[in-house]
Design an enzyme around this catalytic site. Structure first.
Site, PDB file in Angstrom:
ATOM      1  N   GLU A  74      -9.417  10.368  -2.239  1.00 33.50           N
ATOM      2  CA  GLU A  74      -9.271  10.564  -0.796  1.00 33.50           C
ATOM      3  C   GLU A  74      -9.193  12.056  -0.485  1.00 33.50           C
ATOM      4  O   GLU A  74      -8.477  12.788  -1.154  1.00 33.50           O
ATOM      5  CB  GLU A  74      -8.005   9.871  -0.269  1.00 33.50           C
ATOM      6  CG  GLU A  74      -7.997   9.771   1.239  1.00 33.50           C
ATOM      7  CD  GLU A  74      -6.790   8.997   1.771  1.00 33.50           C
ATOM      8  OE1 GLU A  74      -6.894   8.408   2.842  1.00 33.50           O
ATOM      9  OE2 GLU A  74      -5.740   8.998   1.103  1.00 33.50           O
ATOM     10  N   GLY A  85       1.516  13.933  -2.800  1.00 30.09           N
ATOM     11  CA  GLY A  85       2.718  13.251  -3.252  1.00 30.09           C
ATOM     12  C   GLY A  85       2.370  11.978  -4.004  1.00 30.09           C
ATOM     13  O   GLY A  85       2.911  11.696  -5.066  1.00 30.09           O
ATOM     14  N   ASN A  99      -4.284   4.018  -4.066  1.00 28.31           N
ATOM     15  CA  ASN A  99      -5.345   3.233  -4.700  1.00 28.31           C
ATOM     16  C   ASN A  99      -4.877   1.785  -4.864  1.00 28.31           C
ATOM     17  O   ASN A  99      -3.790   1.539  -5.383  1.00 28.31           O
ATOM     18  CB  ASN A  99      -5.669   3.804  -6.081  1.00 28.31           C
ATOM     19  CG  ASN A  99      -5.778   5.312  -6.074  1.00 28.31           C
ATOM     20  OD1 ASN A  99      -6.601   5.885  -5.384  1.00 28.31           O
ATOM     21  ND2 ASN A  99      -4.919   5.961  -6.861  1.00 28.31           N
ATOM     22  N   HIS A 101       5.965   3.946   1.283  1.00 28.17           N
ATOM     23  CA  HIS A 101       4.791   4.402   2.034  1.00 28.17           C
ATOM     24  C   HIS A 101       3.500   3.920   1.371  1.00 28.17           C
ATOM     25  O   HIS A 101       2.620   3.358   2.030  1.00 28.17           O
ATOM     26  CB  HIS A 101       4.823   5.931   2.099  1.00 28.17           C
ATOM     27  CG  HIS A 101       3.691   6.556   2.845  1.00 28.17           C
ATOM     28  ND1 HIS A 101       3.837   7.107   4.099  1.00 28.17           N
ATOM     29  CD2 HIS A 101       2.388   6.740   2.526  1.00 28.17           C
ATOM     30  CE1 HIS A 101       2.687   7.596   4.514  1.00 28.17           C
ATOM     31  NE2 HIS A 101       1.782   7.390   3.563  1.00 28.17           N
ATOM     32  N   GLU A 102       3.399   4.134   0.073  1.00 26.62           N
ATOM     33  CA  GLU A 102       2.172   3.749  -0.629  1.00 26.62           C
ATOM     34  C   GLU A 102       1.998   2.235  -0.676  1.00 26.62           C
ATOM     35  O   GLU A 102       0.876   1.723  -0.533  1.00 26.62           O
ATOM     36  CB  GLU A 102       2.172   4.333  -2.042  1.00 26.62           C
ATOM     37  CG  GLU A 102       2.271   5.852  -2.101  1.00 26.62           C
ATOM     38  CD  GLU A 102       1.267   6.560  -1.212  1.00 26.62           C
ATOM     39  OE1 GLU A 102       0.107   6.093  -1.128  1.00 26.62           O
ATOM     40  OE2 GLU A 102       1.647   7.567  -0.592  1.00 26.62           O
ATOM     41  N   HIS A 105       0.513   0.881   2.404  1.00 29.48           N
ATOM     42  CA  HIS A 105      -0.935   1.105   2.485  1.00 29.48           C
ATOM     43  C   HIS A 105      -1.755  -0.036   1.891  1.00 29.48           C
ATOM     44  O   HIS A 105      -2.945  -0.164   2.198  1.00 29.48           O
ATOM     45  CB  HIS A 105      -1.308   2.383   1.723  1.00 29.48           C
ATOM     46  CG  HIS A 105      -1.247   3.622   2.540  1.00 29.48           C
ATOM     47  ND1 HIS A 105      -1.861   3.748   3.760  1.00 29.48           N
ATOM     48  CD2 HIS A 105      -0.666   4.829   2.286  1.00 29.48           C
ATOM     49  CE1 HIS A 105      -1.649   4.970   4.229  1.00 29.48           C
ATOM     50  NE2 HIS A 105      -0.927   5.639   3.361  1.00 29.48           N
TER      51      HIS A 105
END
Length: 925
Positions: free
Chosen positions: A200, A333, A337, A369-370, A373
């Site tokens: 990204e 950070g 994926n 946070h991840e 996603h």
């Protein structure tokens, strides 16, 4: 993706598009047989959640995309990839890799050319074949400037389904993007190498030729050929593991339909935890050998957050497993994926026995946070990079929601006030941009990963959630995700779903917040005995711009305002939607005070008339919630910098917070004192130090050195903050002496020191340190046993005051002694150090070309944020001259914003220095 927040992340300056292209032609010489049938493995499908899905919708969206034929950065829409078979073989010893790809295509219109993205790759063969059609060999033209690969065939390829076979090779670079190399040393000092990906925004094209745009979603089947002593991780589970020609060949299950930037592969010597189950999903944490004892905390929040999110979204996790992988060298950070989230070590690994509250919070936030996603970003993806906020703002919002549920005692929504304040700071600039902003070139896409996309976007979502109600908001989110699963979406799609749930006109309410720059300041005054007048205009730090924003035809927002009106009888809450320039509401006859932005969720500033502010103070500021006190103080400080409020008034207000017990409120005060420290001369800094001691000493006397039983985590955090402030900004000699004693006792293990205090001790000892202390901290940096300890001692090397020592630190940033993921942040810290900023700036100017080659591009942009600390007229002129003469472009509005922030600091210094000095002098007499 989570940004590394060692320095506040600011937005970027728009790139000037290049028009001259250099195209090198490569005639293919390998036959289509270079891709053998053995590569087209039959991959095992995995079970996806059952969601409404129109399989042809993405193709229709791509074909109808608003892309003009002249746009040099968007690929043609008549060729649509649907499936990639990838086989990648990295060679860590030679820092290279070879690859093969077979891409299944739907060709909508007959064509003789296939154009896709590729850069820094050598494509050695290309052929296309269809059912009943023999392979056709193509000729490749590489356009490195536009990062494209054009394959021309001797005859027209008709409409229908085709397979494009490619062979290619590339380099494992050290730029921390694409397919890159990383390294570490084991406990014996032996170096080891590994390879990881970071795609990204637009770097998948550096690892394999592809349609590298978010809207070209496809299924990916990955096979990795590696050294038998190593392991490999990709987005899905391993379905075949065998030896072939002395190599280990790992074949992974097919992915769900997703964008190229979410593909991942990691190769090296890694160890994993045993899996913990989140519903039906096995969750593992991976690290380099010797760090598995640091995984428990991250593992806990990973499992909790995945369960929470699946329940909140009403949709099962869309992958077949979840791996969280700590990488020694990582520019951001973390990266979302699908099924293989990659992290900086500091964002995933932690020793709970020695970690501070802030360090624990950082890891919890990033992991949540991840994981958020996996739905917002992976399952449903923005159609193009202008809509990045749909990914990042939601993930930032959800990380707060998750961690607040996990650890309610951490009060994460109060802590989020600091993130909101960072966004308000940047969005108050004339050079700000809207949350959703046009994007063309790759550099512009990279520039979207900033405080406006993340923090402003999340703040606006929080404001909307509180306005329409959390349950209604959640139902709208579920509708959005279910409707657009495995597909792409635009902001308008989100408004439709939220409007459907809320039964409100969401676009009318929200469009100004998303598609226009800036935000309002709401001025409150009582213009009649029992009438409250509310007036809105755009907040800026420039007087002329503020005057223009107050004009009758100026920008207007629909502002959901929550008022708390205190009366003799008690308190009343009122909700007002301010959509005109001004409005009035009646006040009860027995009213005593008024607070706007109750509970602190609104993305706007509040300016009270002198009478209203006095009434709040008389009522007692400690009766306000911590986030309300934070906002009151932060808004006052912003108005002071903007020249709307005299410094004397702000400094007087801080006197009402001498007994404050919330660390976030203290963060505003200490941040403002630090800014003043930058503006004052060394001769005047003792005056500020005495003022700081006056404000800080009472709370330290109450807290002391030792935590009380059952003490709140936030109080422990505050203790470290006030000790640091007393010993550095306050220059308190007794505190400096006690810090030295405490640190010595800690090293001798003769005294227990709360982990939250240890960073303060290191800061104070660096501030007062000599050559001996510098060598000690340098040695501790090299011998650190946790990522947090390593980072702590590394950045302490930028906190000394002796110029010779700081010059040594500067020199180290260009050596292998400091990782390139960290070096730019260290330089930025040195530019902010008032005792060496001139030397640091000279170092940057002299070594700019070398830094540009050495540092990751994202890191270089962050480094340049340090110029805001060069807040003297002479340095400002030199900074502008340097960047202008070299025509440096940092992408987006980044440089423009840095320069404006620098100018604001210099203007504040010129306007307020004498007044600040006089106030401090009076306070000390």
């Amino acid at each position: 993706m989570s940004n590394e927040r060692a320095e506040p992340l600011l937005s970027r300056r728009q790139i000037v598009l290049r028009t001259v292209r250099s195209i090198s032609k490569v005639v293919l010489w390998l036959s289509a047989g270079a891709i053998t049938e053995s590569f087209l493995f039959a991959t095992a499908a995995w079970s996806r959640p059952k969601l409404p899905l129109n399989p042809g919708r993405s193709e229709k969206n791509i074909m109808s995309s608003s892309m003009t034929p002249q746009d040099p950065y968007r690929l043609p829409r008549h060729i649509i990839p649907t499936h990639y078979d990838l086989r990648i073989a990295p060679d860590l010893s030679s820092h290279s890799f070879i690859g093969q790809a077979v891409v299944t295509l739907t060709i909508v219109e007959p064509t003789a050319d296939i154009v896709l993205n590729a850069t820094e790759l050598e494509v050695s063969s290309a052929s296309v074949s269809g059912e009943g059609s023999p392979p056709r060999i193509g000729t490749v033209q590489m356009d490195e400037e536009l990062q494209r690969c054009c394959i021309t065939f001797p005859s027209v390829v008709s409409s229908g389904e085709w397979k494009l076979a490619l062979a290619f090779r590339g380099t494992l670079s050290d730029k921390l993007r694409g397919f890159y190399r990383s390294s570490y040393k084991d406990e014996r000092g032996i170096a080891h190498h590994l390879a990881a990906t970071q795609f990204e925004a637009t770097d998948a094209r550096r690892a394999f030729p592809c349609w590298d745009e978010p809207q070209f979603k496809a299924v990916f089947a990955v096979t990795l050929t590696i050294d038998p002593a190593m392991t490999a991780i990709s987005n899905t589970r391993i379905v075949d593991d065998r030896q072939e020609g002395g190599k280990r060949v790992l074949r992974f299950a097919e992915s769900m339909k997703m964008s190229t930037y979410l593909v991942a592969f990691v190769v090296g010597r890694f160890e994993s935890t045993a899996p913990l189950m989140a519903g039906q999903t096995p969750v593992r944490l991976w690290s380099i050998p010797g760090k598995q004892h640091l995984t428990a905390f991250g593992h806990d929040i990973a499992v909790y957050s995945l369960n929470f999110l699946a329940d909140y979204y009403g949709i099962p996790y869309p992958g077949d497993k979840l791996d969280l992988i700590a990488i020694p060298d990582f520019a951001s950070g973390a990266m979302e994926n699908l099924g293989a989230i990659t992290f900086r070590e500091t964002a995933l690994l932690l020793d709970l026995r020695t970690a501070t509250h802030v360090e624990q919070g950082r890891i919890a936030d990033v992991v949540a946070h991840e994981n958020a996603h996996m739905w917002f970003g992976d399952l449903v993806t923005m159609a193009w990079w202008n809509g990045l906020w749909l990914n990042e703002a939601f993930a930032t919002f959800m990380e707060m929601l998750v961690v607040d549920a996990w650890k309610p005692e951490w009060e994460r929504w109060t802590a989020f006030g600091m993130s909101r304040a960072a966004a308000l700071s940047v969005d108050g600039l004339i050079s700000t941009r809207p949350i959703e902003f046009p994007v063309r070139a790759p550099k512009e896409a990279e520039a979207m990963f900033d405080v406006l996309t993340y923090e402003k976007g999340a703040s606006v979502l929080r404001m909307l959630e509180q306005h329409i109600g959390p349950t209604v908001f959640r139902d709208g989110v579920r509708h959005y995700l279910t409707t657009h699963a495995y597909d792409n979406a635009e902001t308008t799609d989100l408004w439709v779903s939220l409007g459907h749930a809320a039964k409100q006109n969401v676009p009318t309410l929200m469009n100004e917040w998303i598609f226009s720059p800036g935000y309002p300041v709401v001025t409150l005054q009582v213009d009649e005995p029992f009438s409250l007048k509310m007036t809105q205009h755009r907040f800026t730090y420039t007087e002329d711009a503020s005057t223009m924003s107050a004009a009758p035809d100026a920008q207007r927002w629909h502002i959901p305002i929550q008022l708390r009106i205190t009366t003799v009888q008690g308190t009343e809450s009122h909700r007002v939607l301010l959509n005109e320039r001004d409005s009035r509401i009646p006040l009860p006859k027995d009213w005593t005070s008024v607070l706007a932005n109750e509970d602190g969720h609104g993305f706007y500033r509040v300016r009270y008339s002198a009478d209203l502010l006095a009434r709040l103070q008389q009522a007692g500021l400690q009766t306000l919630a911590p986030v309300e006190r934070f906002n009151l103080l932060n808004d006052m400080w912003a108005s002071t910098i903007a020249g709307m409020v005299p410094p004397a008034d702000y400094l007087a207000l801080t006197g009402h917070f001498r007994g404050e017990k919330d660390p976030h409120v203290w963060a505003v005060m200490l941040g403002s004192f630090s800014t003043m420290n930058h503006l004052l001369t060394e001769q005047d800094r003792p005056l500020l130090a005495a003022f700081v001691r006056n404000r800080v000493a009472p709370v330290f006397q109450d807290l002391g050195w030792t935590p009380r039983p059952d003490e709140r985590e936030l109080v422990k955090e505050l203790r470290g903050d006030v000790i640091r402030a007393m010993g550095t900004l306050g220059r308190d000699q007794e505190m400096q002496s006690q810090a030295t004693e405490a640190y010595t006792a800690l090293q001798q293990q003769s005294r227990d020191i709360d982990p939250n205090v240890i960073p303060a001790l290191v800061s104070i000892l660096a501030f007062t340190g000599d050559h001996t202390r510098y060598e000690e901290f340098l040695d501790r940096f090299h011998k650190a046993t946790t990522p947090q300890e390593e980072r702590r001692y590394l950045f302490s090397l930028a906190a000394f005051r002796t110029p010779e020592l700081l010059e040594r630190t500067l020199a180290k940033t260009l050596t292998d002694e400091i990782r390139t993921q960290d070096a730019p942040f260290l330089v930025s810290a040195l530019l902010h150090n008032v005792y060496v900023r001139e030397q640091a700036w000279e170092f940057v100017k002299v070594n700019w070309e070398r830094m540009d080659r050495l540092f990751p591009k994202s890191g270089l942009r962050r480094m340049c944020g340090g110029i805001v600390g060069l807040s003297t007229p002479e340095l400002e002129r030199d900074v502008k001259s340097f960047f202008t003469s070299r025509k440096i472009d940092l992408g987006g509005k980044t440089l423009e914003q840095y320069l404006e922030q620098l100018h604001i600091a210099v203007a504040f210094r010129e306007r307020s220095l004498i007044a600040i000095r006089e106030v401090l002098a009076r306070a000390n007499h």
